[in-house]
Motif scaffolding. Structure first.
Motif, PDB file in Angstrom:
ATOM      1  N   ALA A   1       0.827  -1.209   0.000  1.00 45.44           N
ATOM      2  CA  ALA A   1       0.000   0.000   0.000  1.00 45.44           C
ATOM      3  C   ALA A   1       0.861   1.259   0.000  1.00 45.44           C
ATOM      4  N   THR A   2       1.933   1.249   0.759  1.00 45.23           N
ATOM      5  CA  THR A   2       2.814   2.420   0.819  1.00 45.23           C
ATOM      6  C   THR A   2       3.452   2.696  -0.529  1.00 45.23           C
ATOM      7  N   ARG A   3       3.987   1.679  -1.158  1.00 51.75           N
ATOM      8  CA  ARG A   3       4.677   1.864  -2.441  1.00 51.75           C
ATOM      9  C   ARG A   3       3.731   2.381  -3.522  1.00 51.75           C
ATOM     10  N   LEU A   4       2.527   1.806  -3.589  1.00 54.69           N
ATOM     11  CA  LEU A   4       1.602   2.213  -4.636  1.00 54.69           C
ATOM     12  C   LEU A   4       1.006   3.593  -4.373  1.00 54.69           C
ATOM     13  N   ALA A   5       0.746   3.902  -3.099  1.00 53.41           N
ATOM     14  CA  ALA A   5       0.230   5.235  -2.782  1.00 53.41           C
ATOM     15  C   ALA A   5       1.269   6.308  -3.100  1.00 53.41           C
ATOM     16  N   LEU A   6       2.523   6.031  -2.822  1.00 54.66           N
ATOM     17  CA  LEU A   6       3.582   6.990  -3.141  1.00 54.66           C
ATOM     18  C   LEU A   6       3.685   7.202  -4.649  1.00 54.66           C
ATOM     19  N   LYS A   7       3.518   6.135  -5.418  1.00 51.25           N
ATOM     20  CA  LYS A   7       3.579   6.259  -6.876  1.00 51.25           C
ATOM     21  C   LYS A   7       2.414   7.065  -7.432  1.00 51.25           C
ATOM     22  N   ARG A   8       1.335   7.146  -6.661  1.00 48.31           N
ATOM     23  CA  ARG A   8       0.199   7.968  -7.073  1.00 48.31           C
ATOM     24  C   ARG A   8       0.266   9.357  -6.450  1.00 48.31           C
ATOM     25  N   ASP A   9       1.465   9.721  -6.006  1.00 45.16           N
ATOM     26  CA  ASP A   9       1.742  11.063  -5.471  1.00 45.16           C
ATOM     27  C   ASP A   9       0.933  11.385  -4.226  1.00 45.16           C
ATOM     28  N   MET A  10       0.696  10.400  -3.393  1.00 42.46           N
ATOM     29  CA  MET A  10       0.021  10.639  -2.130  1.00 42.46           C
ATOM     30  C   MET A  10       1.051  10.792  -1.010  1.00 42.46           C
ATOM     31  N   GLU A  11       0.695  11.555   0.005  1.00 43.21           N
ATOM     32  CA  GLU A  11       1.479  11.589   1.236  1.00 43.21           C
ATOM     33  C   GLU A  11       1.039  10.403   2.082  1.00 43.21           C
ATOM     34  N   VAL A  12       1.979   9.593   2.528  1.00 47.59           N
ATOM     35  CA  VAL A  12       1.639   8.357   3.238  1.00 47.59           C
ATOM     36  C   VAL A  12       2.161   8.426   4.670  1.00 47.59           C
ATOM     37  N   PHE A  13       1.288   8.095   5.618  1.00 50.72           N
ATOM     38  CA  PHE A  13       1.644   8.111   7.028  1.00 50.72           C
ATOM     39  C   PHE A  13       1.297   6.763   7.650  1.00 50.72           C
ATOM     40  N   GLY A  14       2.037   6.395   8.673  1.00 55.19           N
ATOM     41  CA  GLY A  14       1.776   5.166   9.408  1.00 55.19           C
ATOM     42  C   GLY A  14       1.394   5.478  10.839  1.00 55.19           C
ATOM     43  N   ALA A  15       0.412   4.745  11.372  1.00 58.21           N
ATOM     44  CA  ALA A  15      -0.018   4.917  12.762  1.00 58.21           C
ATOM     45  C   ALA A  15       0.738   3.933  13.651  1.00 58.21           C
ATOM     46  N   LYS A  16       1.332   4.432  14.719  1.00 55.91           N
ATOM     47  CA  LYS A  16       2.087   3.573  15.627  1.00 55.91           C
ATOM     48  C   LYS A  16       1.155   2.835  16.573  1.00 55.91           C
ATOM     49  N   GLN A  17       1.375   1.544  16.717  1.00 54.61           N
ATOM     50  CA  GLN A  17       0.670   0.705  17.697  1.00 54.61           C
ATOM     51  C   GLN A  17      -0.846   0.715  17.540  1.00 54.61           C
ATOM     52  N   GLY A  18      -1.317   0.624  16.333  1.00 54.78           N
ATOM     53  CA  GLY A  18      -2.741   0.395  16.084  1.00 54.78           C
ATOM     54  C   GLY A  18      -3.671   1.409  16.706  1.00 54.78           C
ATOM     55  N   TRP A  19      -4.624   0.917  17.531  1.00 58.86           N
ATOM     56  CA  TRP A  19      -5.621   1.803  18.131  1.00 58.86           C
ATOM     57  C   TRP A  19      -4.991   2.889  18.988  1.00 58.86           C
ATOM     58  N   VAL A  20      -3.932   2.551  19.687  1.00 60.24           N
ATOM     59  CA  VAL A  20      -3.261   3.535  20.545  1.00 60.24           C
ATOM     60  C   VAL A  20      -2.723   4.690  19.710  1.00 60.24           C
ATOM     61  N   GLY A  21      -2.083   4.381  18.587  1.00 57.17           N
ATOM     62  CA  GLY A  21      -1.555   5.420  17.720  1.00 57.17           C
ATOM     63  C   GLY A  21      -2.640   6.292  17.117  1.00 57.17           C
ATOM     64  N   LEU A  22      -3.792   5.686  16.789  1.00 57.16           N
ATOM     65  CA  LEU A  22      -4.900   6.466  16.249  1.00 57.16           C
ATOM     66  C   LEU A  22      -5.452   7.431  17.290  1.00 57.16           C
ATOM     67  N   MET A  23      -5.635   6.949  18.517  1.00 53.01           N
ATOM     68  CA  MET A  23      -6.204   7.806  19.554  1.00 53.01           C
ATOM     69  C   MET A  23      -5.256   8.937  19.942  1.00 53.01           C
ATOM     70  N   ARG A  24      -3.951   8.664  19.895  1.00 52.67           N
ATOM     71  CA  ARG A  24      -2.964   9.681  20.277  1.00 52.67           C
ATOM     72  C   ARG A  24      -2.426  10.443  19.076  1.00 52.67           C
ATOM     73  N   GLU A  25      -2.879  10.056  17.886  1.00 56.73           N
ATOM     74  CA  GLU A  25      -2.398  10.652  16.634  1.00 56.73           C
ATOM     75  C   GLU A  25      -0.862  10.602  16.543  1.00 56.73           C
ATOM     76  N   GLN A  26      -0.360   9.419  16.855  1.00 58.58           N
ATOM     77  CA  GLN A  26       1.077   9.179  16.740  1.00 58.58           C
ATOM     78  C   GLN A  26       1.363   8.616  15.343  1.00 58.58           C
ATOM     79  N   PHE A  27       1.574   9.521  14.399  1.00 56.60           N
ATOM     80  CA  PHE A  27       1.792   9.151  13.006  1.00 56.60           C
ATOM     81  C   PHE A  27       3.179   9.609  12.573  1.00 56.60           C
TER      82      PHE A  27
END
Length: 419
Positions: free
Chosen positions: A22-48
């Motif tokens: 997903a990261t490689r293909l999104a980058l090829k489509r000129d998207m900014e790609v971010f990853g969330a750390k530790q699943g639900w915890v990263g989403l709630m704390r916005e740790q990207f």
């Protein structure tokens, strides 16, 4: 365009292949790609953190999740956590998440409660349980029914088979019953697959998917009227063990028990320990959900003190199934799912003038296998029946072909006519 990738729920081998693809293909489509750390915890704390192609170049071969994961549960009614997750997701155009049916249920509540704008979430089934399979898929004429192979289930099955194969060397010294506890509280996929691959003489199953009356009749014809694959009756199990060792002269017996299988009864049948001592020992065990351990203790009490003893071994492979390098199938499947998530989103936004139920919605991606690359995309309202009402876990396989294999015969057997 901004893309967020998160791995939710427990670990499933092969999720790194999803993240990489997903990261490689999104980058090829000129998207900014971010990853969330530790699943639900990263989403709630916005740790990207922002992902580059070099960040995912060498992660496909490893187990676990390069983004990190957690087993934190988002309970129904926890509006504070749900609001935090919704606020985080709304900052992205495309969200690619992996997880099981429980994770999908949480996201479904969020999308049904909060205004998510145009944030489109593509959900990739990644669970060692395989709970997105449709047990009646092969018999169904409806091609639109949900039937999705989960990333991680193939590795989980192979890990259990490898562990069970190692048991046989110690089994030939004496009569031994191996009670193998494996993944299988949500789906029958792993117990059926592993039991068949290892030649298990008996396989127990979780309550979902439910076994039909017709299927149960055939199972009882194969195994006897007292056998129920959804419950363990200790008295029936003891009688079967004694009868099987006597009639077949087996050196060992292999019994597959999914984690959390319920007990119909724990009936003491004698042995060297007193009834009162045994009951005190059993009731002192906390938590009582350790049902397979209770079954092992029951059988040990019954068979101890005999001149020709039967040894009972409780083997837990559950935790082993969730880690380690993913198999070829899970690496390929994860890669296909990662591509499907980005390409499906691209097809939605690049089709002007066409109203779609997928944009600004939670969607389940479904791939049936790795032999040919094609996927289906189901909006959340078509998936919610899997986890609501009286059937909260509906995925799995039809048990009959596997039980016929384990028994070595078919129900209603008739010999071939003489030529």
């Amino acid at each position: 365009m901004r893309c967020l990738i998160a791995t939710l729920g427990g670990d499933a081998p092969g999720t790194n292949a999803v993240v990489r693809s997903a990261t490689r293909l999104a980058l090829k489509r000129d998207m900014e790609v971010f990853g969330a750390k530790q699943g639900w915890v990263g989403l709630m704390r916005e740790q990207f953190w922002r992902l580059k192609q070099s960040d995912v170049a060498a992660i496909m071969y490893h187990g676990g999740s390069a983004l990190g994961s957690t087993d934190v549960k988002i309970e129904r009614g926890d509006r504070v956590s749900e609001q935090k997750i919704a606020d985080a997701l709304k900052k992205y155009d495309l969200v690619v998440v992996t997880g099981g049916l429980g994770s999908f249920a949480v996201l479904d509540r969020i999308y049904s409660t909060y205004q998510m704008g145009l944030t489109t979430t593509m959900f990739v089934p990644a669970s060692v349980e395989g709970e997105f399979l449709n047990p009646h898929h092969a018999d169904s004429e409806n091609s639109d029914e949900i039937h999705a192979e989960s990333v991680g289930s193939d590795t989980a099955g192979n890990r259990a088979v490898t562990a069970i194969d190692c048991l046989r060397d110690q089994a030939f010294h004496s009569r031994t019953v191996f009670l193998v506890e494996c993944v299988g509280s949500k789906s029958n996929f792993i117990p059926l697959q592993v039991g068949t691959a290892c030649g298990a003489q008996r396989i127990y199953l979780p309550l979902h998917p439910r076994i039909s009356e017709e299927e149960m009749r055939e199972i009882k014809e194969l195994y006897g009227p007292d056998f129920n694959p959804n419950y363990v009756d200790s008295k029936e199990l003891v009688a079967w063990i004694e009868r099987t060792f006597e009639e077949t002269k087996q050196k060992f017996l292999l019994v597959i028990l999914p984690s959390g299988v319920p007990l119909l009864s724990v009936r003491h049948n004698g042995g060297s320990r007193s009834q009162a001592e045994y009951e005190k020992m059993i009731t002192s065990i906390k938590p009582l959900e350790l049902t397979v351990f209770r079954i092992a203790e029951t059988l040990d009490v019954h068979f101890s003190g005999r001149s020709n003893p039967i040894q009972i071994r409780h083997v837990l492979v559950d935790d082993l199934q969730r880690g380690g390098p993913p198999t070829l199938r899970d690496r390929v499947l994860g890669s296909l799912y990662g591509e499907a998530a980005v390409e499906e989103f691209a097809s939605i936004i690049n089709t002007p003038g066409v109203e779609t139920t997928h944009r600004g919605n939670l969607n389940l991606l479904a791939i049936e296998g790795t032999s040919s690359f094609g996927w289906k995309c189901f909006p959340r309202h078509e998936v919610s029946h899997l986890f609501k009402g009286d059937n909260p876990r509906s995925g799995g396989l039809s048990p009959i072909p596997f039980f016929r294999q384990a028994r070595g015969k078919v129900s209603g057997y008739r010999p071939f006519a003489s030529l």
